[in-house]
Design a protein around this motif. Structure first.
Motif, PDB file in Angstrom:
ATOM      1  N   PRO A   1       0.836  -1.198   0.000  1.00  0.00           N
ATOM      2  CA  PRO A   1       0.000   0.000   0.000  1.00  0.00           C
ATOM      3  C   PRO A   1       0.880   1.262   0.000  1.00  0.00           C
ATOM      4  O   PRO A   1       1.979   1.255   0.541  1.00  0.00           O
ATOM      5  N   CYS A   2       0.410   2.294  -0.620  1.00  0.00           N
ATOM      6  CA  CYS A   2       1.077   3.610  -0.622  1.00  0.00           C
ATOM      7  C   CYS A   2       2.493   3.566  -1.194  1.00  0.00           C
ATOM      8  O   CYS A   2       3.377   4.289  -0.738  1.00  0.00           O
ATOM      9  N   ARG A   3       2.707   2.745  -2.200  1.00  0.00           N
ATOM     10  CA  ARG A   3       4.045   2.612  -2.797  1.00  0.00           C
ATOM     11  C   ARG A   3       4.568   3.972  -3.264  1.00  0.00           C
ATOM     12  O   ARG A   3       5.704   4.346  -2.967  1.00  0.00           O
ATOM     13  N   GLU A   4       3.773   4.700  -4.033  1.00  0.00           N
ATOM     14  CA  GLU A   4       4.233   5.993  -4.573  1.00  0.00           C
ATOM     15  C   GLU A   4       4.500   6.999  -3.463  1.00  0.00           C
ATOM     16  O   GLU A   4       5.470   7.767  -3.539  1.00  0.00           O
ATOM     17  N   GLU A   5       3.672   6.982  -2.439  1.00  0.00           N
ATOM     18  CA  GLU A   5       3.879   7.888  -1.310  1.00  0.00           C
ATOM     19  C   GLU A   5       5.187   7.561  -0.581  1.00  0.00           C
ATOM     20  O   GLU A   5       5.904   8.460  -0.127  1.00  0.00           O
ATOM     21  N   ASN A   6       5.498   6.281  -0.460  1.00  0.00           N
ATOM     22  CA  ASN A   6       6.757   5.870   0.164  1.00  0.00           C
ATOM     23  C   ASN A   6       7.949   6.306  -0.681  1.00  0.00           C
ATOM     24  O   ASN A   6       8.955   6.789  -0.152  1.00  0.00           O
TER      25      ASN A   6
END
Length: 174
Positions: A149-154
């Motif tokens: 989850p939230c790969r791009e945010e990471n």
């Protein structure tokens, strides 16, 4: 030329036991060298290097890895060294792969396995690289969890916090 100083976990390839990482490095290299130079330590078990060496009944030293690296440097303009298991992974009871990196003194590219916990792991590793006196040349985002989850945010967080550029992204592969 590519170098995998320690490979733990081998497959059978053309009648020989070899690391898949070593095969990939050889395919990308423009200089052909003997196996004892581009992969001086090949251990059967896919576990931490010091444990795999113990199971194989041998001792690995930074001095032997550094000797192979020096020989490669005399044969190639550039030697790309791929680690195994992380910055502080032990190779014996007293030395780690970080000791080899310090002895070589080259800039480091950090590969970040994108999964839960990667922010802390990447930031601590970058801090350790700097504390060991080496330059962090950049980092690579490696999608090892297809459902993260939230790969791009990471990735965006790492772009802000890591003191080096994002050099590339490796997509998830089955």
């Amino acid at each position: 030329v590519g170098m995998k100083p320690v490979a733990a976990g081998l497959i059978e390839h053309q009648g020989q036991w070899v690391s898949e990482d070593v095969l990939a490095l050889r395919a990308a290299s423009t200089v052909v060298v003997p196996a004892e130079l581009d992969n001086p330590v090949a251990l059967p078990d896919a576990i931490a290097p010091h444990l795999a060496a113990e199971r194989a009944g041998r001792t690995v030293t930074v001095a032997e890895l550094l000797a192979a690296h020096r020989t490669l440097r005399a044969q190639a303009d550039v030697v790309v060294v791929e680690g195994a298991g992380g910055w502080r992974v032990p190779v014996n009871d007293d030395e780690t792969l970080a000791d080899l990196a310090r002895a070589i003194g080259a800039p480091v590219v950090l590969v970040v396995g994108l999964r839960l916990g990667c922010l802390n792991h990447a930031l601590l590793t970058a801090e350790a690289i700097r504390a060991d006196g080496l330059a962090l040349a950049g980092w690579v985002a490696n999608a090892i969890d297809p459902d993260m989850p939230c790969r791009e945010e990471n990735i965006d967080t790492l772009r802000r916090w890591l003191p080096a550029p994002l050099l590339g992204r490796v997509p998830w592969q089955a």
